[in-house]
Design an enzyme around this catalytic site. Structure first.
Site, PDB file in Angstrom:
ATOM      1  N   GLY A 163       6.795  15.704   7.327  1.00  0.00           N
ATOM      2  CA  GLY A 163       6.142  14.838   8.297  1.00  0.00           C
ATOM      3  C   GLY A 163       5.806  15.583   9.570  1.00  0.00           C
ATOM      4  N   TYR A 165       5.667  15.398  13.651  1.00  0.00           N
ATOM      5  CA  TYR A 165       6.239  14.721  14.812  1.00  0.00           C
ATOM      6  C   TYR A 165       5.995  15.600  16.033  1.00  0.00           C
ATOM      7  CZ  TYR A 165       8.602  12.835  10.756  1.00  0.00           C
ATOM      8  OH  TYR A 165       8.854  12.307   9.521  1.00  0.00           O
ATOM      9  N   ARG A 166       5.908  14.983  17.176  1.00  0.00           N
ATOM     10  CA  ARG A 166       5.722  15.801  18.372  1.00  0.00           C
ATOM     11  C   ARG A 166       7.042  16.483  18.715  1.00  0.00           C
ATOM     12  NH1 ARG A 166       5.038  11.138  23.061  1.00  0.00           N
ATOM     13  NH2 ARG A 166       7.055  11.487  24.063  1.00  0.00           N
ATOM     14  N   GLU A 225       5.159  14.630  -0.475  1.00  0.00           N
ATOM     15  CA  GLU A 225       3.943  15.065   0.217  1.00  0.00           C
ATOM     16  C   GLU A 225       3.326  16.279  -0.467  1.00  0.00           C
ATOM     17  OE1 GLU A 225       6.123  12.532   3.065  1.00  0.00           O
ATOM     18  OE2 GLU A 225       6.722  14.239   1.813  1.00  0.00           O
ATOM     19  N   GLU A 274      -0.615  11.111  24.714  1.00  0.00           N
ATOM     20  CA  GLU A 274      -0.611  10.711  23.308  1.00  0.00           C
ATOM     21  C   GLU A 274      -1.993  10.294  22.799  1.00  0.00           C
ATOM     22  OE1 GLU A 274       0.828  10.606  20.606  1.00  0.00           O
ATOM     23  OE2 GLU A 274       2.947  11.050  20.921  1.00  0.00           O
TER      24      GLU A 274
END
Length: 472
Positions: A163, A165-166, A225, A274
């Site tokens: 995944g 993510y910041r 994934e 964001e």
């Protein structure tokens, strides 16, 4: 169309006149963020931007806007760069149906060329880091897949999560990460902390675009994934074993960072500009300690500019958000024709449907809000007829302007969940949601005057194809 690594994809962009190189000396701040913002402002056919002469850095190049346009997105799929968005959507959905495709394992990964461990790690020296927007709390790694495993089911490949993510760089070997409890990595961290253990992670920096696209997909917990990346690219996705953590990471990555999320440790992370177009503010978030860094010679550091849409993030997430919603809705409602959830990561979505009876379209809209992705997004859903192209905003606005009746076609659902980053939510994470039914009323609804719609002249489609070829 499978790309071996980021470098091969950049070569394809260059061949198709979708890559700009900048070799003049530049200070990373504010120039790199400004350049990425500028190319998004100017066009939806923008190129990737490659910078190879940055002040203050001995090694490393920076590339931005890699999938920041529809031509680049089409090339990622191995299609002609002029492929229309709607055609890309249906091709993406067709490939989705090939899931799962088994992975290809290799141990000769190019990122094994150089290694730094322990006290010798200094991320500010190893990676060209810079702030994207002026009030970001620090430098971020924001387009790197993070790989984690379920501590209670460690050997289950399908439960391994990839995944994006910041990630805030907080020290020489310390990062902050923002995993939501609903994210797979959030579930992994909760299980690790319940066991009183740190959670091992690997972070892959600089990848070909299919895995970064798939890493942002709302897949089910036990869907791999990597196996989805194989389906999207049409061949087994290549992975290699990270030596310290044992995680499966992309074979072609530019760099791999290995470490662990420290159990029960939280520090303030943010603010950060964001994808909503607003700064998110600071919140206490988990911390990662990095123990090993592996990287290629002269690595390419990929960055993702975020800000008011549209930016590269919107192109990257456009179809990998729309297609899962389409597939999930179509299982319950075969009448769903297409789904456009490209707007601010699906906070607004448009669904075209073939209604069976009055009220049917409203039911489809409400169902979208209860899909795995819709629970945290899908705040505004517009439903249109099957004759309306949901990717053509002129058609959607026409349908909304002439078919939507405020007294009959507005469904308001109060106090539902939304991602806390939505600046309109109050309190953060709670909002009202709405369905706008812009379909033609059918029985038992009897209202309006819709019996004499103007249809297209004969041979219109043939002329569309003829003109399209001439424009090429």
């Amino acid at each position: 169309m499978a790309y071996e690594d980021l470098r091969e994809f950049l070569a394809t962009l260059d061949k198709n006149a979708q890559l700009l190189r900048f070799s003049d000396p530049l200070s990373p701040e504010p120039h790199l963020g400004a350049a990425a913002r500028a190319v998004s402002n100017l066009t939806d056919r923008g190129p990737a931007l490659l910078f190879d002469n940055l002040d203050g850095y001995e090694r490393g190049r920076v590339v931005l806007n890699v999938v920041g346009s529809w031509p680049n997105h089409a090339l990622m799929l191995g299609l002609d760069k002029d492929t229309p968005v709607k055609e890309q959507f249906f091709e993406f959905a067709r490939r989705w149906d090939a899931f799962p495709v088994e992975v290809g394992r290799r141990e000769d990964a190019p990122w094994r060329e150089h290694t730094v461990e322990g006290d010798d790690i200094d991320l500010f020296h190893l990676l060209p880091l810079f702030r994207l927007n002026r009030y970001d709390a620090g430098t971020y790694i924001d387009k790197a897949p993070v790989i984690s495993r379920d501590p209670d089911d460690w050997d289950n490949f399908d439960a391994q999560n990839v995944g994006i993510y910041r990630i805030q760089v907080k020290g020489k070997a310390r990062l902050g990460i923002q995993p939501l409890p609903t994210h797979d990595i959030g579930l992994h961290l909760r299980k690790a902390e319940e066991r009183g253990e740190n959670l091992p992670v690997a972070i892959a920096v600089g990848n070909e675009p299919v895995i970064t696209t798939v890493a942002g997909m709302p897949l089910m917990y036990d869907q791999s994934e990597y196996e989805m990346a194989g389906a999207i690219q049409g061949s087994p996705y290549r992975i290699a074993k990270a030596p310290l953590t044992g995680m499966d990471v992309p074979w072609g990555a530019e760099a791999v960072l290995e470490g662990e999320i420290v159990a029960y440790s939280r520090e303030v992370e943010g603010p950060f500009g964001e994808f909503t177009g607003y700064y998110s503010g600071g919140r206490r978030q988990p911390v990662i300690t990095i123990h090993r860094v592996s990287y290629r010679t002269d690595p390419i550091f990929e960055h993702l500019y975020l800000g008011r849409p549209w930016t590269e993030m919107d192109y990257t997430l456009a179809l990998n958000t729309s297609v899962p919603l389409y597939q999930q809705l179509k299982k319950d409602f075969p009448e769903v024709v297409a789904v456009n959830a490209m707007y601010t990561q699906g906070l607004l979505g448009i669904i075209s449907v073939r209604p069976r009876y009055g009220g049917f379209a409203k039911a489809v809209g409400v169902r979208a809000m209860t899909t795995p992705h819709g629970l945290g997004y899908c705040k505004v859903i517009i439903v249109v007829d099957e004759t309306v192209d949901p990717f053509n905003l002129a058609q959607v606005m026409w349908s909304l302007s002439v078919k939507f009746h405020p007294a009959h076609d507005l469904v308001v659902l109060p106090d539902l969940s939304i991602l806390p980053l939505d600046p309109s939510s109050e309190p953060a994470g709670i909002t009202h949601k709405v369905v706008l039914d812009a379909t033609t009323p059918i029985a038992p609804e009897q209202r309006g005057h819709f019996s004499q719609e103007v249809d297209a002249p004969a041979e219109t489609e043939a002329w569309e194809n003829r003109i399209k070829q001439l424009l090429k």
